[in-house]
Every structure is written in C-alpha cells, then in structure tokens.
Design a protein around this motif. Sequence first.
Motif, PDB file in Angstrom:
ATOM      1  N   THR A 223       0.829  -1.204   0.000  1.00 32.19           N
ATOM      2  CA  THR A 223       0.000   0.000   0.000  1.00 32.19           C
ATOM      3  C   THR A 223       0.863   1.254   0.000  1.00 32.19           C
ATOM      4  OG1 THR A 223      -1.705  -1.202   1.220  1.00 32.19           O
ATOM      5  CG2 THR A 223      -1.876   1.185   1.217  1.00 32.19           C
TER       6      THR A 223
ATOM      7  N   THR B  27     -12.887   6.127  -1.630  1.00 28.81           N
ATOM      8  CA  THR B  27     -13.028   4.865  -2.355  1.00 28.81           C
ATOM      9  C   THR B  27     -12.821   5.090  -3.838  1.00 28.81           C
ATOM     10  OG1 THR B  27     -14.541   3.037  -2.865  1.00 28.81           O
ATOM     11  CG2 THR B  27     -15.537   5.182  -2.478  1.00 28.81           C
ATOM     12  N   ARG B  28     -12.334   4.077  -4.517  1.00 38.82           N
ATOM     13  CA  ARG B  28     -12.132   4.130  -5.969  1.00 38.82           C
ATOM     14  C   ARG B  28     -13.090   3.184  -6.693  1.00 38.82           C
ATOM     15  NH1 ARG B  28      -7.774   4.514  -3.153  1.00 38.82           N
ATOM     16  NH2 ARG B  28      -6.353   6.250  -3.512  1.00 38.82           N
ATOM     17  N   ILE B  29     -14.123   2.730  -6.005  1.00 34.63           N
ATOM     18  CA  ILE B  29     -14.979   1.687  -6.566  1.00 34.63           C
ATOM     19  C   ILE B  29     -16.169   2.276  -7.316  1.00 34.63           C
ATOM     20  CG2 ILE B  29     -16.407  -0.320  -6.012  1.00 34.63           C
ATOM     21  CD1 ILE B  29     -14.514  -0.740  -3.561  1.00 34.63           C
TER      22      ILE B  29
ATOM     23  N   ARG C 234     -15.569   2.140 -11.185  1.00 29.66           N
ATOM     24  CA  ARG C 234     -14.180   2.463 -11.560  1.00 29.66           C
ATOM     25  C   ARG C 234     -14.153   3.374 -12.787  1.00 29.66           C
ATOM     26  NH1 ARG C 234     -10.468  -0.104  -8.564  1.00 29.66           N
ATOM     27  NH2 ARG C 234     -11.071  -2.005  -7.443  1.00 29.66           N
TER      28      ARG C 234
ATOM     29  N   TRP D  44     -13.331  -5.786  -8.774  1.00 31.01           N
ATOM     30  CA  TRP D  44     -12.258  -6.242  -7.890  1.00 31.01           C
ATOM     31  C   TRP D  44     -10.872  -5.827  -8.355  1.00 31.01           C
ATOM     32  CZ3 TRP D  44     -14.429 -11.908  -8.034  1.00 31.01           C
ATOM     33  CH2 TRP D  44     -15.604 -11.969  -7.278  1.00 31.01           C
TER      34      TRP D  44
ATOM     35  N   GLU E 256      -4.559  -9.996  -1.148  1.00 30.79           N
ATOM     36  CA  GLU E 256      -5.492  -9.767  -2.248  1.00 30.79           C
ATOM     37  C   GLU E 256      -5.757 -11.045  -3.033  1.00 30.79           C
ATOM     38  OE1 GLU E 256      -5.895  -7.093  -6.350  1.00 30.79           O
ATOM     39  OE2 GLU E 256      -4.503  -6.499  -4.776  1.00 30.79           O
TER      40      GLU E 256
ATOM     41  N   ARG F  42     -17.219  -2.791   5.547  1.00 30.02           N
ATOM     42  CA  ARG F  42     -15.949  -2.077   5.702  1.00 30.02           C
ATOM     43  C   ARG F  42     -15.544  -1.974   7.172  1.00 30.02           C
ATOM     44  NH1 ARG F  42     -14.282   1.252   0.612  1.00 30.02           N
ATOM     45  NH2 ARG F  42     -12.423   1.421   1.899  1.00 30.02           N
TER      46      ARG F  42
ATOM     47  N   HIS G 122     -15.088  -3.736  -1.583  1.00 31.14           N
ATOM     48  CA  HIS G 122     -14.882  -2.790  -0.485  1.00 31.14           C
ATOM     49  C   HIS G 122     -14.013  -3.393   0.615  1.00 31.14           C
ATOM     50  CE1 HIS G 122     -17.411   0.695  -1.536  1.00 31.14           C
ATOM     51  NE2 HIS G 122     -18.107  -0.182  -2.237  1.00 31.14           N
TER      52      HIS G 122
ATOM     53  N   GLU H 180     -10.478  -3.134  -0.509  1.00 35.58           N
ATOM     54  CA  GLU H 180      -9.998  -1.762  -0.383  1.00 35.58           C
ATOM     55  C   GLU H 180      -9.686  -1.428   1.069  1.00 35.58           C
ATOM     56  OE1 GLU H 180     -11.251   1.852  -3.138  1.00 35.58           O
ATOM     57  OE2 GLU H 180     -12.660   1.635  -1.482  1.00 35.58           O
ATOM     58  N   GLU H 181     -10.540  -1.889   1.969  1.00 35.52           N
ATOM     59  CA  GLU H 181     -10.355  -1.582   3.386  1.00 35.52           C
ATOM     60  C   GLU H 181      -9.158  -2.316   3.976  1.00 35.52           C
ATOM     61  OE1 GLU H 181     -10.851   0.686   6.469  1.00 35.52           O
ATOM     62  OE2 GLU H 181     -12.207   0.829   4.743  1.00 35.52           O
TER      63      GLU H 181
ATOM     64  N   GLU I  76      -6.076  -0.307   4.000  1.00 34.66           N
ATOM     65  CA  GLU I  76      -6.036   0.904   4.813  1.00 34.66           C
ATOM     66  C   GLU I  76      -5.554   0.596   6.224  1.00 34.66           C
ATOM     67  OE1 GLU I  76      -6.476   3.826   3.731  1.00 34.66           O
ATOM     68  OE2 GLU I  76      -7.531   3.582   1.814  1.00 34.66           O
TER      69      GLU I  76
END
Length: 418
Positions: free
Chosen positions: A30, A83-85, A96, A117, A173, A245, A389, A392-393, A396
Amino acid sequence: MRDHEPHPGHPERRLTTKEAAELLGVKPETVYAYVSRGQLSSRRVPGGRGSTFDAAEVEALARRNRRESAGGSGAGGELSVRTRITLIEKDSYYFRGVDATELAARHSYEEIAEWLWTGRMRRGVEFTAPEASVAVARRAVESLPEHTGPTDRLRVAAIAAAAEDPLRFDLSEEAVLGTARILIPTLVAALAPAYGPRRDTGPLAHRLWNRLSGREPDEASLRALDTALGLLVDHDLAASTLAVRVAASARAHAYAAISAGLGVIEGPLHGAASGLAHRLLHEVLDEGNAGPVIAEELRAGRRIPGLGHRLYAGEDPRARALFSLLEQIPRAEPALAAARDIVATAARHAPLHANVDLALAVFTASSGMLPTAGETIFAVARTAGWIAHALEEYGERPLRMRPSGQYVGPKPPRPLPE
C-alpha cells in the motif's frame, strides 16, 4: 523520540518501506500504491533494490489519514470514506469510472465483479465452487426451519463455507479474490432449487434462476436477471457496505465481512425493499387499479415502496435500465402497467420516480418468483461489491472505522444506584 521520527539536525531523515508501512498502519504494497497516486515520493536505495521515504512526508500523510478516517465528514456531518470503486453523480453511477448501466448491458455479472475487484475485464469468466464447500453449505442450510428467510440462508451458507476454508484468515489480495470466486457460487448452490434438479453449471444467473422460479427461463428473462445482478453489484457506501468495511477494518476475514453485510441487508429499507414492492404490485394487479391500494398505504402511514431514492433527484438509472429490458418480455406487461399506475397515482401525493426496487419487483412478480426473490438477487449481487470494499479496506490502516461517540447523558459523577 521514536527512531522513525525526524531528529533535530536531520531534516531529511529517510524511512525504509517497512518503517513507512508501520507508521501509516498499512501493508508495504500500500505504501507503493501511495507513491503511484502521487501521495508519497520515494527514492531508490543506492546500489539496492528497495526505496526510502521522507519521514516528514510520511508523518504528514499519516496525520491526514487519521483526520479523514476518524473525523473526516462529508456534507451534513456524515462519515466520509475515500473509495475508488463507485461514483454516484447526476442521476448516473460508475464502476471504476465506467458507466455502470453500460457495463451491465454488455457484460455478465461475473465479468463486472472481476472489473470491480481488479480493474481488469476477464471476458467469459464463470465462478465455480468446490464440492466440499458446496456440500457443507447445503447441509447447514437444509438444517434450518422451513420458514427461514433467504438472507438467513445465505448468511448460514457463508458461515458454513468459512468453517470449511482453513485459509480464510489470509487477507492478501490473491487469497481474498480466491475466496470471492468460490463464495458467490457457493451461496447460490446452497439454495434449494425451485424446480427440477439443481443446476450448478453455466453462468451464475442461470443457476440462480433455478433457485428462484418454477418456470423454464427464456433468453430475455435470463438476460434481465443477469443485468439486474450487474446493476446491483455495488452502490457506494450503502448501510450494508459500510458494515462490511467496518468488519474489514477490524481485519475480519472475507466470509465474516460478507456475513456482516448480510446482517444489515435484511432491513425493509435496504435489501428487503423489493419484497414490499412485489406485494404492492400484486395488490394492484388483484385490485385492477392502483388508487385504492395507494390510498390504503397512505392511510396506514406507510411510505410507498419502490418510489424515490435519496441519491437521485430524477429516475434511478438502475430502474431505467431494468425497465427497458422488461419491456421486451411479453409476460411482464401486466406488472409493468401496474408499476406505471403506481408511479402515476403516487405522483399526485409526491413527485417520486420509480427506483430499482420497483423494477426488481416487476421482474420477480412476472417471473413466477416469491416476494423474497428480490432480496436474494440483491444479496447475491451485492456480495461482489462487498468483496471489492473489503479488499480496499484491507489496504487501509486497521481499525480506522471508529467514529467518536458524542455523549449526551447525565453529567458524571453520579451516585451509585440504590
């Protein structure tokens, strides 16, 4: 003073990737994602393969992340999460950056899930589940009482599949994507068929139809179901997605995060809303007129299901896309006419447009499905979005989804109660 903080006299103190990751509370990969987004700068180690980072720059990013995740607010004081979703904007929504309704019109549910994804399109992909995962999920679901609702069945199937997976605690991932590609078809396979033998091969929409309707499907109906799944795959930070999340922020594994989402989706203001619209449609069809049905709803102080959406001033784009497909199915015409009657009649009370719950209700009601079928479609579809999500979380800082409570109770200290 911690050794990763800048020391007096050393304004350009450099951090290793590991030190930067620890300070930011993220995985090393990250850190490099921050670099690619322009949020951090890096410098190659002379004669080495690694990179170093300016400590002051990393510390500033860490402070900003803490402010945005713990105290960052959107309009109206609501929690705001980067978020980038999914983006919802001007009566449209995008996955996206790509128009979601166009994606759903041109790609299968599985293909859209992969896009959500990974940001890559895998044409022709189909999700399959190992027999062991399906068997344990089916046994668990079959042990439930007959009156158990669809979301409870899916939640139990997810928990059973988790118990079967010894690698569920791997949050990389690659591992989470592997879980997703197994879990979604397992959820569908765990449900009992509505007619004939179980269908566990082919596109997911075909397998799901077998669980929802006692009728043989035609191509137009299967296309409508697949499109509905694609349209519903994600919708930004809906209540269930926020729950996912929060679970992922606490580093719950993917199955547990999905279970959190399923627990929230059962509410009548979320995943179960299409069932209310389904029943309303049948009442209008039986009555032959929306007027008395709407009047009774308003007299009872109930809101009209299937109308309006807080994020869209105009028509819900998901409803628009699904209605256009249903208009090509002759047997859907009575339910479509009833839906139009509902919208026109309710417009005299409040100018609200049809939302996706009403469109989904037209589909389920005209396909010989139970009122709970829309809830099942919604839950299966949204599982893919929840995985996106959660992924993505996981990238972080852990436990960042921790808002501060505003205490409004009696001021302490108070005497002990008698």
